[in-house]
Design a protein around this motif. Structure first.
Motif, mmCIF file in Angstrom:
data_model
loop_
_atom_site.group_PDB
_atom_site.id
_atom_site.type_symbol
_atom_site.label_atom_id
_atom_site.label_comp_id
_atom_site.label_asym_id
_atom_site.label_seq_id
_atom_site.Cartn_x
_atom_site.Cartn_y
_atom_site.Cartn_z
ATOM 1 N N VAL A 103 1.083 -1.140 -0.161
ATOM 2 C CA VAL A 103 0.190 -0.287 -0.008
ATOM 3 C C VAL A 103 0.825 0.919 0.117
ATOM 4 N N ILE A 109 -4.947 2.662 0.971
ATOM 5 C CA ILE A 109 -5.837 1.158 0.527
ATOM 6 C C ILE A 109 -6.549 1.759 -1.104
ATOM 7 N N THR A 113 -6.879 -2.971 -5.207
ATOM 8 C CA THR A 113 -5.822 -3.555 -4.006
ATOM 9 C C THR A 113 -6.851 -3.946 -3.224
ATOM 10 N N LEU A 117 -6.920 -8.297 -1.954
ATOM 11 C CA LEU A 117 -7.068 -9.405 -0.893
ATOM 12 C C LEU A 117 -7.444 -10.414 -0.861
ATOM 13 N N PRO A 129 1.372 -7.167 5.321
ATOM 14 C CA PRO A 129 0.391 -5.792 5.069
ATOM 15 C C PRO A 129 2.663 -4.990 4.570
ATOM 16 N N ILE A 131 3.472 -1.032 4.014
ATOM 17 C CA ILE A 131 3.610 0.017 3.526
ATOM 18 C C ILE A 131 4.374 0.672 3.159
ATOM 19 N N GLU A 147 -5.790 2.035 8.313
ATOM 20 C CA GLU A 147 -6.551 1.396 7.531
ATOM 21 C C GLU A 147 -6.177 0.128 7.312
ATOM 22 N N LEU A 148 -5.272 -0.499 7.107
ATOM 23 C CA LEU A 148 -4.871 -1.381 7.721
ATOM 24 C C LEU A 148 -5.581 -2.855 8.744
ATOM 25 N N GLU A 149 -5.485 -1.584 10.378
ATOM 26 C CA GLU A 149 -6.019 -2.273 11.339
ATOM 27 C C GLU A 149 -7.648 -2.397 11.008
ATOM 28 N N PHE A 153 -5.463 -6.604 9.650
ATOM 29 C CA PHE A 153 -3.981 -6.766 10.354
ATOM 30 C C PHE A 153 -3.633 -6.030 11.371
ATOM 31 N N ARG A 155 -0.704 -3.912 13.818
ATOM 32 C CA ARG A 155 0.528 -2.828 13.392
ATOM 33 C C ARG A 155 1.575 -3.856 13.212
ATOM 34 N N ILE A 158 2.826 -5.385 9.784
ATOM 35 C CA ILE A 158 3.071 -4.452 9.104
ATOM 36 C C ILE A 158 4.042 -3.758 8.471
#
Lengths: 599, 362
Positions: A103, A109, A113, A117, A129, A131, A147-149, A153, A155, A158
């Motif tokens: 990302v 995101i 994507t 995913l 994930p 970044i 966003e990923l959380e 996902f 923290r 990542i």
């Protein structure tokens, strides 16, 4: 090669989020390739791909990496990044145990994507994930981490990288080894190898990218394609590290290339399973789908004597592209050409551009059409993939058009404009998910033809480029469709006909005639342009007669210059198509896609 | 060879639209230029007896009396036929009684004045100055001195020009009662001041209306014999006709063009090179087909068109065999065959390029 030390993975990312650069950096970091050898974006090997920043054909690279005194073999499988190629994406995902979800640190995101995913999760892949582009001044790490959380996902898992500076690449390699499981599979079982790509090589024939799932394949083996039933003797097995290297065998868990003097790409279908003829597997690997074109258009050479050259060009492109289909067709206006089918609009544009660029053929592409179904009054059903094939209205009982389910991913402030756009495009709202407080996914059902027409451009302009979208075909629905003809100087130009929803015909007709007036230069006489449904004219405008085209000035007998100016004019005309008595520039044939009401 | 063009590339003032080969007047440079012009003539001229000599520019009349005398003396080397048409281009601000007398003395019998416009709005755009009073005075003087063959250039389709403006220019020029009028719609050539300032063309329809207005105004007293040229009876420009009739001509001087035998030659436009005796820029050797192609694209500029018998005599080929496309163009009413000649009708002249490109090979 110890199976426990193999890691098969791919990279999922939106266009421009740095997938190819990241792949390059991994190659460089592991010493697979030196900085000097590294043409920007090693994995994309077609010019157009590099220019457009999209990966069209897949590629698999083996990377050796020493970690804790153990030698690991990382197989990086590159995937295409556009919605037109989502089936190909799904098959390359199926060749992996893990995926890097990349990302962009400044963009966050995107719909694409997310869609990929979900494909990866469907294929039970372990997803890491990542970044990327954390070096960017406008990187907003906290936002992207949130966003990923929000999509599940933690923290801690990542990985932060900058493919540009190389930061974080070591950590990334370490997590690939630690988190992505080694391939399972049984070397002693009958051969099952997944075809996830193919490429035509003039010397070797079709070269197939495979992932061996069970068993072993060796040179001289007689293999069998389980879908196409074709048999071949294996001539060569190679891996790409990233130079081509021959190997004796590929066994369960490994990724490589297989060549077997395969002349026709039609025998090699992405998603098919390769097994041994004499010791076949009982069932094929799951997930195979026949790839079907979604969009059709006509390709015509501007110079009619180049028809055979065009056929040759299409045949050559087809060698590498099983999803491209074409059949000869004739147009009254344009002469001989081909009706071509594509996975989507981007696919179509790429093919058109390659024909013009690599084969040097000036093309007219007629406006793209989806595949309609028509129920006739005699209860029979026909397929209409070109406006000219639309039967007379008196013979039609019902018309159906393909619908897609789109997921549009956007900051929430654009919900209003997006819904307005979808409503304009005959959409039906399904629902809406909040990814976090500021981002939403909006689901709509839309006619595919609206997507083909100008949906993407409009979406970008309605949302200042912030929204992204993805779609899947959901089937056919009844619709009030009519064929709209365009007449130049009173004659129907079949190549300009288009199938439209009746309620939108008037508006489209007006737009198209206005656009044509802009594009077609003045002729020696006044030329009326009309849009009509049957005999009913719904829009009209006129191109005024040419008033002036003269070289008035004469100077000291410099007549060679006069001749040069005339030669230039003549060369300009050669790029136009004579239709009846009207000279029409090639852009005119896409004017049916004209839109002026941009927001 | 019966025709000769001499180029004098000097001007006292550079107009905004001009892309001709010219430099600002400089006394020393002119003197040097005349030396090299003489050398060029001496090395090429073959003692032919000439029917026309045309001194063009730039502004030949911008030279001072002494320099003009020197120039015309050099040109006495060129042998003149008894019926010679001997022209020189002038502008109203640089012409004097003394210069006119000098012209007379050397046998110049045709004067061509660049007037362009008397409208102050137009003159400002063109970056020119003209005074109506002076123009009237000079034309009277020329006539008094016995110059009966006088041309005036008129320019139109100048940005912001109206039909009314053009009519006023036409009224003024008609009143001067000269024997020949050339009209040009403004062309915005690359690298000129107008192009650099991104000046736009006027509307195509208005341009055409202006052209029609000119034809209408001149119809009574002048014969429209070429796209841009109008003449009283007997006063067609013999020199310009030699171009349209695809005849050979010498061209001497900076940027001049010549057509010798079957070779078209363009001279350099670089004064530095010219003053090193390197006067040829490029040349084109023509095949018979090339020559026939030129015959058509040049000849069809004349309203009388191309005489079929003369074509056959010149090329030992029937014009229809040489260019079967003529049949198509006749069918489309773009060309006319009156039995003797093939020509473009006056109402199609203004779109003649559409017709002429059919005679250009791919």
């Amino acid at each position: 090669m110890k199976k426990e030390n193999i890691r098969n993975f791919c990279i999922i990312a939106h266009i421009d989020h740095g997938k190819s650069t990241l792949a390059d950096r991994i190659l460089e970091k592991t010493g697979a390739i030196s900085k000097r050898e590294l043409k920007e974006q090693m994995l994309d090997d077609m010019d157009i791909e590099r220019e457009r920043g999209i990966t069209i054909k897949l590629n698999a690279v083996q990377i050796k990496y020493k970690y804790n005194d153990e030698e690991y073999y990382l197989h990086l499988i590159d995937t295409p990044g556009h919605v037109d190629f989502s089936y190909e994406v799904s098959r390359s995902l199926a060749a992996c145990e893990g995926a890097l979800l990349v990302v962009d640190a400044s963009q966050g995101i995107e719909a694409q994507t997310l869609a990929n995913l979900y494909l990866a999760l469907d294929n039970n892949l372990t997803v890491i994930p990542v970044i990327n582009k954390i070096d960017l001044p406008n990187a907003d790490l906290e936002k992207v981490i949130k966003e990923l959380e929000n999509i599940g996902f933690s923290r801690e898992e990542i990985v932060l990288t900058s493919a540009k500076t190389g930061e974080g690449i070591d950590t990334l390699l370490e997590s690939i080894i630690k988190k992505i499981p080694a391939p399972k599979g049984d070397e002693t079982a009958p051969l099952k190898a997944l075809i996830f790509d193919s490429v035509f090589d003039p010397y070797k024939g079709v070269v197939v990218s495979i992932r061996v799932v069970d068993g072993v394949v060796k040179t001289k083996d007689i293999i069998k394609m389980m879908q196409t039933k074709a048999n071949y003797e294996v001539v060569g097995l190679t891996i790409n590290n990233p130079k081509e290297t021959s190997v004796e065998a590929l066994s369960a868990g490994e990724v490589g290339y297989l060549s077997a003097s395969i002349k026709s790409i039609n025998h090699v279908k992405v998603g098919d399973t390769i097994t041994l003829k004499d010791d076949p597997a009982s069932i094929a690997l799951p997930g195979y789908k026949e790839m079907k074109p979604m969009v059709y258009c006509g390709f015509y050479p501007i110079e009619s004597n180049r028809f055979e050259d065009l056929r040759e060009a299409l045949e050559k492109l087809k060698l590498n592209d099983a999803s491209l289909v074409f059949d000869p067709e004739t147009s009254k206006a344009l002469g001989f050409g081909f009706r071509c089918g594509f996975l989507g609009l981007l696919h179509m544009e790429i093919i058109e551009e390659r024909i013009e660029r690599e084969f040097n053929i000036d093309l007219i592409a007629t406006s793209p059409s989806v595949i309609y179904e028509v129920l006739l009054t005699d209860k029979s059903k026909i397929i209409v993939d070109a406006p000219t094939k639309m039967p007379d209205r008196s013979l039609i009982a019902k018309t159906y058009e393909p619908y897609v389910k789109t997921s549009i991913f956007s900051p929430k402030e654009y919900i209003g404009p997006i819904m307005e756009l979808c409503q304009d495009k005959r959409g039906t709202f399904i629902n809406m998910d909040y990814l976090d407080e500021s981002r939403v996914t909006i689901y709509y059902e839309l006619p595919l033809s609206e997507i083909v027409y100008d949906f993407f451009d409009k979406l970008k302009s309605y949302t200042k480029g912030y929204a992204s979208f993805d779609y899947e075909l959901i089937g056919y629905k009844e619709s009030n469709l009519v064929k709209m003809d365009i007449l130049l100087n009173g004659e129907i130009v079949d190549a300009l006909s288009v199938i439209v929803h009746k309620d939108f015909a008037y508006q489209r007709g007006k737009l198209v005639v206005e656009k044509l007036k802009e594009i077609i230069p003045r002729q020696m006489f006044e030329v009326p342009i009309q849009a009509a449904i049957g005999t009913h004219v719904i829009a009209r405008t006129d191109i005024k007669a040419m008033r002036k085209n003269v070289l008035a000035k004469c100077y000291g007998g410099d007549v060679t210059r006069k001749k040069k100016l005339l030669e230039k004019q003549k060369a300009g005309k050669k790029r136009m198509k004579q239709i009846g008595s009207v000279e029409v520039p090639q852009e005119a044939f896409l004017s049916i896609l004209a839109t002026t009401d941009k927001k | 060879m019966k025709h000769c063009y001499i180029h004098i590339p000097f001007c006292q003032n550079i107009c905004s639209y001009c892309d001709f080969c010219k430099v600002l007047y400089n006394e020393e440079l002119v003197n040097k230029y005349l030396l090299y012009l003489e050398r060029e003539i001496n090395s090429i001229y073959k003692n032919d007896i000439l029917d026309t000599i045309y001194i063009g520019g730039g502004t030949p009349s911008s030279l001072n009396v002494k320099q003009l005398d020197k120039l015309l003396k050099i040109l006495t080397k060129l042998k003149q036929s008894k019926t010679i048409e001997y022209s020189i281009e002038c502008n109203f601000s640089s012409i004097t009684l003394e210069k006119l007398n000098l012209f007379k003395k050397y046998g110049i019998n045709r004067l061509s004045f660049g007037l362009e416009s008397i409208n102050s709005k137009n003159l400002k755009i063109l970056e020119r100055t003209e005074s109506k009073r002076q123009i009237i005075k000079i034309i009277e003087l020329c006539k008094k001195l016995g110059f009966t063959n006088i041309n005036i250039d008129l320019m139109y389709a100048i940005p912001k020009e109206s039909i009314k403006d053009l009519q006023a220019d036409l009224d003024f020029i008609l009143a001067l009662d000269v024997s020949h009028i050339s009209t040009y719609s403004l062309i915005i050539e690359p690298h000129t001041k107008l192009a650099i300032n991104r000046v736009n063309y006027i509307d195509e329809d208005l341009d055409y209306k202006m052209y029609q207005l000119i034809c209408k105004n001149l119809a009574d007293n002048y014969d429209h014999y070429e796209i841009s040229n109008f003449a009283k009876k007997g006063f067609q420009s013999k020199h310009n006709l030699c171009y349209w009739q695809n005849k050979n001509y010498y061209g001497f001087g900076l940027g001049a063009s010549s057509y010798i035998g079957t070779t078209r030659i363009n001279n350099t436009k670089s004064l530095t090179k010219y003053l090193q005796d390197k006067y040829i820029l490029n040349y084109e050797n023509l095949t018979k087909n090339d020559i026939m192609s030129y015959e058509m694209i040049l000849g069809l500029r004349l309203l009388q068109g191309i005489n079929k018998d003369q074509f056959k005599e010149k090329y030992a080929k029937d014009i229809y065999d040489a260019f079967p496309i003529i049949n198509n163009l006749l069918n489309k009413n773009l060309l006319v065959d009156d039995g003797n000649s093939i020509y473009i009708k006056e109402d199609k002249v203004y779109v003649s390029n559409e017709i002429l490109i059919n005679f250009i090979k791919e």
